[in-house]
Design a protein around this motif. Sequence first.
Motif, PDB file in Angstrom:
ATOM      1  N   HIS A 267       7.562  -7.955  -5.717  1.00  0.00           N
ATOM      2  CA  HIS A 267       8.935  -7.460  -5.560  1.00  0.00           C
ATOM      3  C   HIS A 267       9.396  -7.565  -4.107  1.00  0.00           C
ATOM      4  O   HIS A 267      10.524  -7.962  -3.836  1.00  0.00           O
ATOM      5  N   ARG A 268       8.512  -7.231  -3.175  1.00  0.00           N
ATOM      6  CA  ARG A 268       8.901  -7.306  -1.771  1.00  0.00           C
ATOM      7  C   ARG A 268       9.154  -8.751  -1.349  1.00  0.00           C
ATOM      8  O   ARG A 268       9.982  -9.012  -0.483  1.00  0.00           O
TER       9      ARG A 268
ATOM     10  N   SER B  25       3.929  -4.901  -6.605  1.00  0.00           N
ATOM     11  CA  SER B  25       4.659  -4.396  -5.433  1.00  0.00           C
ATOM     12  C   SER B  25       4.908  -5.508  -4.422  1.00  0.00           C
ATOM     13  O   SER B  25       6.018  -5.666  -3.907  1.00  0.00           O
ATOM     14  N   HIS B  26       3.871  -6.301  -4.149  1.00  0.00           N
ATOM     15  CA  HIS B  26       4.044  -7.386  -3.193  1.00  0.00           C
ATOM     16  C   HIS B  26       5.000  -8.438  -3.747  1.00  0.00           C
ATOM     17  O   HIS B  26       5.820  -9.009  -3.018  1.00  0.00           O
TER      18      HIS B  26
ATOM     19  N   ARG C  88       8.732   3.033   0.550  1.00  0.00           N
ATOM     20  CA  ARG C  88       9.597   2.920  -0.616  1.00  0.00           C
ATOM     21  C   ARG C  88      10.198   1.522  -0.664  1.00  0.00           C
ATOM     22  O   ARG C  88      10.384   0.874   0.353  1.00  0.00           O
ATOM     23  N   GLU C  89      10.477   1.102  -1.860  1.00  0.00           N
ATOM     24  CA  GLU C  89      10.994  -0.244  -2.054  1.00  0.00           C
ATOM     25  C   GLU C  89      12.410  -0.192  -2.610  1.00  0.00           C
ATOM     26  O   GLU C  89      12.732   0.648  -3.435  1.00  0.00           O
TER      27      GLU C  89
ATOM     28  N   HIS D 227      -0.919  -2.944  -9.406  1.00  0.00           N
ATOM     29  CA  HIS D 227       0.131  -2.350  -8.576  1.00  0.00           C
ATOM     30  C   HIS D 227       0.335  -3.155  -7.294  1.00  0.00           C
ATOM     31  O   HIS D 227       1.468  -3.409  -6.871  1.00  0.00           O
ATOM     32  N   ARG D 228      -0.782  -3.584  -6.689  1.00  0.00           N
ATOM     33  CA  ARG D 228      -0.700  -4.388  -5.456  1.00  0.00           C
ATOM     34  C   ARG D 228       0.057  -5.683  -5.715  1.00  0.00           C
ATOM     35  O   ARG D 228       0.906  -6.095  -4.904  1.00  0.00           O
TER      36      ARG D 228
ATOM     37  N   ALA E 226       6.723   3.334  -4.121  1.00  0.00           N
ATOM     38  CA  ALA E 226       5.919   2.140  -4.375  1.00  0.00           C
ATOM     39  C   ALA E 226       4.873   2.373  -5.442  1.00  0.00           C
ATOM     40  O   ALA E 226       4.485   1.483  -6.164  1.00  0.00           O
TER      41      ALA E 226
ATOM     42  N   GLY F  91       5.841   1.343  -8.959  1.00  0.00           N
ATOM     43  CA  GLY F  91       5.972  -0.086  -9.238  1.00  0.00           C
ATOM     44  C   GLY F  91       7.358  -0.374  -9.779  1.00  0.00           C
ATOM     45  O   GLY F  91       7.843   0.267 -10.688  1.00  0.00           O
TER      46      GLY F  91
ATOM     47  N   ASP G  90      -2.260  -2.271   1.769  1.00  0.00           N
ATOM     48  CA  ASP G  90      -2.098  -2.456   0.324  1.00  0.00           C
ATOM     49  C   ASP G  90      -3.452  -2.575  -0.368  1.00  0.00           C
ATOM     50  O   ASP G  90      -3.633  -2.086  -1.486  1.00  0.00           O
TER      51      ASP G  90
END
Length: 309
Positions: free
Chosen positions: A105-106, A102-103, A287-288, A98-99, A303, A306, A78
């Motif tokens: 959301h995960r 994205s993190h 992909r998320e 973005h990092r 990803a 976002g 990441d």
Amino acid sequence: MKKLWPWLRLLIGVGIITGLLWWHSTDAFVNALHAISPGAGVVALALGLLTTALSAARWWLIARRLGLRLPLGGAVMDYYRAQFLNAVLPAGVLGDVHRAVSHGHRSGDVARGVRAVFIERVAGQGVAIVAGVIALFAHPGLLSAMAPALIPAGVVLGVVLILARWRHRAMAATFADLRAVLHLWPGVVGLSVAALAGHLALFVVAARLVGSTASLLTLLPLLLLALLVMVLPVNVGGWGPREAVLALAFGAAGLGSAQGLTVSVVYGVLTFVASLPGAATLLLKHREAVPERRDQAPKRVPALLGAGH
């Protein structure tokens, strides 16, 4: 002001680069491209791996302390991705945004994910700021020569602080998380110092490629100033203030402003080379699963986009 600031900081960065081109023409940029060799690219990739791993470990420590799940290997990937996006997108921070998102959301907590990245970046930049200020005040002649650049830098920081006040609720939560990670400071500072040493090593490589024979004692304060000014959010993919400050600093040190500009351009190119593994991570099928609405099933989205965008 909140709506105009993203455009204003981009215009400032473009204006600085345009001014440097007008003052020095394109010779410094052409000389920089001629100075770069394949061997220098390999060195840049090696140093980039070192600094990325150290910075990702800093993020990993902070995120875990805040209760966020973050595998160390995933943190490195990441971080590489964020560095590449920072290098190719305006403002120089969109990769970190973005990092963070994205993190978040995960991990199931976007707000805390954003705060973890914010704290991590502040920790890294804080060490660079302290080192740069020490270098500046340790050389009074350099301090007086840099005065024209310090005034607009202060204005920019003032605008940033004003904008931060408008987000006082988010800052209150950030301070709470800062208190939660305070006991990690020996590890965070140690990782930040080691990463700073890696960035300085790449700067020295750039200076030697350009042909600078100045001693490390002469070069390091100038390079620390360049890292200090890179904290300002008015660059274009990292370009702008760094080039202006190195041109001023090299001129003040008697090394020639043109050489300072060339060193900065070489460093910028080598930094981009060091971030190239991040481009490879964008090609991975990562992909998320993100639900679009409460009444819809989760939808797989890339990803890079976002979630929620």
